[in-house]
Design an enzyme around this catalytic site. Structure first.
Site, mmCIF file in Angstrom:
data_model
loop_
_atom_site.group_PDB
_atom_site.id
_atom_site.type_symbol
_atom_site.label_atom_id
_atom_site.label_comp_id
_atom_site.label_asym_id
_atom_site.label_seq_id
_atom_site.Cartn_x
_atom_site.Cartn_y
_atom_site.Cartn_z
ATOM 1 N N TRP A 106 37.165 28.551 45.248
ATOM 2 C CA TRP A 106 37.633 28.218 46.599
ATOM 3 C C TRP A 106 37.159 26.856 47.061
ATOM 4 O O TRP A 106 37.887 26.148 47.767
ATOM 5 C CB TRP A 106 37.264 29.320 47.597
ATOM 6 C CG TRP A 106 38.110 30.540 47.407
ATOM 7 C CD1 TRP A 106 37.708 31.774 47.000
ATOM 8 C CD2 TRP A 106 39.547 30.635 47.569
ATOM 9 N NE1 TRP A 106 38.788 32.627 46.903
ATOM 10 C CE2 TRP A 106 39.930 31.952 47.243
ATOM 11 C CE3 TRP A 106 40.543 29.733 47.945
ATOM 12 C CZ2 TRP A 106 41.254 32.399 47.288
ATOM 13 C CZ3 TRP A 106 41.862 30.170 47.998
ATOM 14 C CH2 TRP A 106 42.207 31.482 47.677
ATOM 15 N N ASP A 176 32.627 27.233 55.100
ATOM 16 C CA ASP A 176 33.621 28.295 54.939
ATOM 17 C C ASP A 176 32.853 29.591 54.664
ATOM 18 O O ASP A 176 32.224 29.739 53.609
ATOM 19 C CB ASP A 176 34.552 27.938 53.772
ATOM 20 C CG ASP A 176 35.568 29.050 53.452
ATOM 21 O OD1 ASP A 176 35.528 30.116 54.097
ATOM 22 O OD2 ASP A 176 36.396 28.818 52.551
ATOM 23 N N LYS A 200 38.704 39.286 54.448
ATOM 24 C CA LYS A 200 37.755 39.727 53.434
ATOM 25 C C LYS A 200 36.801 40.737 54.068
ATOM 26 O O LYS A 200 36.581 41.814 53.556
ATOM 27 C CB LYS A 200 36.972 38.551 52.855
ATOM 28 C CG LYS A 200 37.853 37.470 52.219
ATOM 29 C CD LYS A 200 38.207 37.696 50.760
ATOM 30 C CE LYS A 200 39.414 36.877 50.317
ATOM 31 N NZ LYS A 200 39.205 35.441 50.313
HETATM 32 C C1 LIG Z 1 40.013 34.079 50.050
HETATM 33 C C2 LIG Z 1 39.307 32.813 50.413
HETATM 34 C C3 LIG Z 1 40.002 31.676 50.885
HETATM 35 C C4 LIG Z 1 41.507 31.638 51.035
HETATM 36 O O1 LIG Z 1 41.869 32.117 52.273
HETATM 37 P P1 LIG Z 1 43.365 32.252 52.825
HETATM 38 O O2 LIG Z 1 43.170 32.925 54.136
HETATM 39 O O3 LIG Z 1 44.138 33.070 51.838
HETATM 40 O O4 LIG Z 1 43.899 30.894 52.992
HETATM 41 C C5 LIG Z 1 39.245 30.582 51.255
HETATM 42 N N1 LIG Z 1 37.904 30.569 51.159
HETATM 43 C C6 LIG Z 1 37.215 31.630 50.707
HETATM 44 C C7 LIG Z 1 35.725 31.560 50.624
HETATM 45 C C8 LIG Z 1 37.900 32.782 50.320
HETATM 46 O O5 LIG Z 1 37.200 33.830 49.879
#
Ligand SMILES: *Cc1c(COP(=O)(O)O)cnc(C)c1O
Length: 366
Positions: A106, A176, A200
């Site tokens: 990611w 993030d 998540k």
């Molecule tokens: C799943 C994930 C993403 C992607 O997110 P989307 O909402 O599908 O754009 C980005 N960063 C992390 C850490 C993730 O686990």
């Protein structure tokens, strides 16, 4: 063959949600008790929904101990849109590079988007080591001139999680936290910005929580498209256009659960630690039958990625675990193998069952 059960859903995302939240969601689809209408048909311009947004914002502030210098926004476009919105806002026109860590799948996506907007410096990359570990402080040579530092607290695919905060206090930290937000306390007021989509750990897909300190927007370009401009969403209290009313409501229910049933993030973290320790113990006591992907010191409490001795055994593991009611155990398509995700909503007893299954599977196939 058994049907999969919600209780045994180890999916990497969208992740399992607490049973009591799912029960309230079920009721809200028919009718939200205090409104009388289905959650799918309530106007985003209603007073009720404005109160939902306000309560959710307050709950997040309470859970994280966040002060008034931060805006709490609920946006669309997922974490992926933040990969672009952040450098569009903080990097365009800058001469000195923003610093990015490349610690897994990611963060690779995040830095590829940032490169389109301005200069970046990859402070450290784990690519040559197959993203099997995170850097030590000694390997990170931060610059005081960077417009910001970007990193991912938990690499969801590889199962790597920082157990400390990175960066310098004089350079804005942007993090993030999509896959570990509200899984543990995080000293949120030391970040300039935190973002996390819901799907998540804290709700369904469709909404992304963004916490940002007002002062980082002071040099932001003023010619951004309205939807991509943080100011638009701040001014509109996250109701700039039609927001995902349903998703936001479910995230509210999850924060109520965290506050009232779990009792806050310290309790949540203690429970998540117990879950992760139990599963890692199963790996560590398997005589190398289950092989963890992550270096021990960098193991994630949210995502346990591992391999078995052969592809055939991995295939059999997936088949037999799914026949036993488990689901979501296949690793991310980019690296294969297995991954058990232990998000907030997954119970300790579900992890005990998985550990039991794994011990039996090893006995039969080891
Ligand atoms: C799943 C994930 C993403 C992607 O997110 P989307 O909402 O599908 O754009 C980005 N960063 C992390 C850490 C993730 O686990």
């Amino acid at each position: 063959m058994h049907k999969p059960s919600n209780r045994l859903n180890f999916s990497g995302g969208p992740g399992a949600l607490p049973e009591t939240v799912l029960q309230q969601v079920q009721q809200a689809i028919a009718a939200v008790p205090e409104v009388g209408l289905s959650i799918l048909g309530i106007s985003h311009r209603s007073d009720w929904f404005a109160a939902v947004v306000q309560e959710l914002e307050d709950n997040i502030r309470t859970l994280l101990g966040l002060n008034k210098e931060y805006h709490v926004l609920f946006l669309q476009g997922g974490a992926t849109q933040q990969f672009s919105m952040i450098p569009m806002t903080l990097l365009r026109g800058k001469k000195t590079p923003a610093e990015y860590l490349h610690t897994g799948y990611w963060s690779g996506k995040a830095l590829a988007e940032a490169k389109r907007e301005g200069p970046i410096r990859v402070l450290w990359s784990g690519e040559s080591e197959n993203f099997s570990r995170l850097p030590s402080d000694a390997e990170l040579d931060y610059s005081p001139d960077a417009p910001y530092l970007h990193y991912i607290s938990n690499e969801t695919v590889e199962g790597l999680q920082f157990q400390r905060m990175l960066g310098r206090d004089d350079v804005p930290r942007v993090c993030d936290m999509s896959s570990d937000f509200l899984s543990r306390p995080c000293a949120a007021d030391r970040y300039a910005m935190i973002y996390a989509h819901a799907q998540k750990n804290i709700g369904p897909a469709g909404v992304t929580v963004v916490l940002l300190r007002d002062e980082i927007l002071k040099d932001a370009p003023d010619d951004m498209p309205g939807f991509l401009n943080y100011h638009s969403h701040i001014k509109a209290h996250s109701i700039y256009n039609t927001p995902p009313v349903f998703s936001i409501y479910v995230v509210l229910l999850v924060t109520r659960w965290l506050l009232n049933e779990v009792g806050g993030l310290n309790n949540m973290a203690a429970l998540n630690t117990q879950k992760a320790e139990l599963l890692y113990r199963t790996l560590d006591q398997s005589d190398n039958f289950y092989r963890g992907h992550a270096a021990v010191a960098d193991r994630s409490q949210m995502n346990v990625s591992f391999n078995l001795p052969s592809k055939e055994l991995e295939q059999r593991f997936l088949q037999e675990s799914s026949a036993a009611g488990f689901s979501g155990l296949a690793g991310h398509r980019s690296i294969g193998g297995m991954r058990a995700s232990l998000y907030n909503g997954l119970t300790l007893s579900a992890v005990k069952e998985l550990a039991g299954f794994m011990a039996e599977f090893k006995k039969a196939n080891g």
